[in-house]
Design an enzyme around this catalytic site. Structure first.
Site, PDB file in Angstrom:
ATOM      1  N   TYR A  73       0.831  -1.209   0.000  1.00 16.34           N
ATOM      2  CA  TYR A  73       0.000   0.000   0.000  1.00 16.34           C
ATOM      3  C   TYR A  73       0.865   1.260   0.000  1.00 16.34           C
ATOM      4  O   TYR A  73       1.999   1.252   0.497  1.00 16.34           O
ATOM      5  CB  TYR A  73      -0.856   0.079   1.273  1.00 16.34           C
ATOM      6  CG  TYR A  73      -1.826  -1.035   1.505  1.00 16.34           C
ATOM      7  CD1 TYR A  73      -3.157  -0.931   1.076  1.00 16.34           C
ATOM      8  CD2 TYR A  73      -1.452  -2.185   2.187  1.00 16.34           C
ATOM      9  CE1 TYR A  73      -4.067  -1.953   1.313  1.00 16.34           C
ATOM     10  CE2 TYR A  73      -2.352  -3.217   2.433  1.00 16.34           C
ATOM     11  CZ  TYR A  73      -3.654  -3.089   1.986  1.00 16.34           C
ATOM     12  OH  TYR A  73      -4.557  -4.105   2.232  1.00 16.34           O
ATOM     13  N   ASP A  87      -9.531   7.271   9.636  1.00 18.66           N
ATOM     14  CA  ASP A  87      -9.400   7.696   8.249  1.00 18.66           C
ATOM     15  C   ASP A  87     -10.222   8.964   8.026  1.00 18.66           C
ATOM     16  O   ASP A  87     -10.891   9.457   8.935  1.00 18.66           O
ATOM     17  CB  ASP A  87      -9.811   6.580   7.279  1.00 18.66           C
ATOM     18  CG  ASP A  87     -11.275   6.167   7.406  1.00 18.66           C
ATOM     19  OD1 ASP A  87     -12.127   7.044   7.651  1.00 18.66           O
ATOM     20  OD2 ASP A  87     -11.576   4.972   7.242  1.00 18.66           O
ATOM     21  N   ARG A 179      -4.864   1.579   8.516  1.00 19.19           N
ATOM     22  CA  ARG A 179      -5.406   2.688   9.322  1.00 19.19           C
ATOM     23  C   ARG A 179      -4.822   2.659  10.731  1.00 19.19           C
ATOM     24  O   ARG A 179      -4.456   3.688  11.301  1.00 19.19           O
ATOM     25  CB  ARG A 179      -6.931   2.582   9.422  1.00 19.19           C
ATOM     26  CG  ARG A 179      -7.673   2.994   8.176  1.00 19.19           C
ATOM     27  CD  ARG A 179      -9.163   2.893   8.380  1.00 19.19           C
ATOM     28  NE  ARG A 179      -9.656   1.523   8.439  1.00 19.19           N
ATOM     29  CZ  ARG A 179     -10.683   1.109   9.180  1.00 19.19           C
ATOM     30  NH1 ARG A 179     -11.333   1.964   9.947  1.00 19.19           N
ATOM     31  NH2 ARG A 179     -11.080  -0.139   9.149  1.00 19.19           N
TER      32      ARG A 179
END
Length: 301
Positions: A73, A87, A179
């Protein structure tokens, strides 16, 4: 009478748009292809973008292998604030004036490499006593999620961005919540932080080289054009342990019969699953045991 859909087998790698859930992508692609069966590997949150593998038909039998694969990611952390979801879709619940420097960030990153413990976010799809955590969180129900071990293989600071943000890249094991990683990095730096952006670059064998945009799919009118963008089931086999079998052995597996492991070099694979392949075509997902190679799921190709 309800239309059952077409027998379609293969992979589609969607570059998931922001603001759409993974199950919605499954629903739309199923409708576009008029497919009988499909599913996705590795859920992406609505705010996230990037690689979302969609399996059709017999390829769905390989979904657990893709889900178990390594993920990569890129993510952007907004410093100085925390949200209830970790987030940008959440509500801000804390603020802090401290903005970490590049040197401070680089100093703490090694602490997150290797096997680490994570507490998944309250707003997640994990089940707590049979209910999704995010449903409980939205209702204001108090609950705790136990920490669990994940593995971070690579973690780097890519760039310091304007407006008190920083961009990172991570390569991690299945079950890693990026996250939470962003939240924990901020905490280690003595501040708050949440993910403003999250983009998956790789999921198991699949990466952005294979991608197609959902909007492009929806603009394809002809079935031939749609079928051309489907990747064959075998695309994914290079990332799985493969056992080559003869036609006679393939026939046995298709009948649910086990094979003797003596004819195969599988001593180091006992207790694992693999895919039996005959002339390049998958025959069955098999489990390798000391005294037999047993079919777990047979492909109907």
């Amino acid at each position: 009478m309800k239309h059952k859909g077409q027998d379609i087998n293969g992979w589609l790698i969607i570059d998931k748009p922001r603001g759409m859930g993974s199950t919605e992508v499954v629903r739309r692609t199923k409708r576009i292809f008029k497919a009988k069966k499909n599913g996705h590997a590795g859920t992406l949150d609505p705010f996230a973008t990037g690689v979302l593998p969609i399996a059709f038909g017999e390829a769905t039998k390989l979904l657990p292998f893709v889900t178990d694969g390594v993920k990569e990611y890129e993510f952007v952390v907004q410093w100085g604030a925390a949200t209830n979801t970790d987030d940008s879709d959440g509500e801000i619940i804390n603020r802090c004036d401290k903005i970490p420097t590049q040197e401070e960030i680089l100093n703490i990153l090694p602490a997150f490499l290797g096997k680490i413990m994570q507490v998944p976010p309250a707003y997640s799809a994990l089940k707590i006593n049979g209910q999704r955590a995010y449903d409980l969180a939205r209702k204001g129900v108090e609950f705790s999620i136990p920490s669990r071990e994940v593995e971070i293989f690579e973690l780097e600071l890519v760039d310091i961005l304007p407006a008190n943000r920083a961009k990172f890249r991570v390569v991690c094991s299945k079950g890693t919540y990026v996250r939470t990683l962003g939240h924990d990095i901020a905490q280690k730096l003595g501040t708050f932080g949440y993910l403003q952006e999250l983009r998956r670059l790789k999921c198991g064998q699949f990466d952005l080289r294979h991608k197609i945009l959902l909007e492009n799919l929806e603009n394809m009118v002809y079935g031939d054009a749609l079928n051309e963008v489907l990747l064959p089931i075998e695309t994914f086999l290079c990332d799985i342990t493969v056992i080559a079998v003869s036609e006679a052995e393939a026939a046995k597996l298709k009948l649910g019969q086990a094979l003797s492991p003596k004819a195969f070099d599988v001593q180091n694979l006992v207790g694992q699953e693999a895919v039996a392949v005959c002339e390049g075509k998958p025959v069955a997902v098999v489990r390798i045991e000391e005294r037999r190679i047993a079919p777990v799921r047979v492909f109907n190709l």
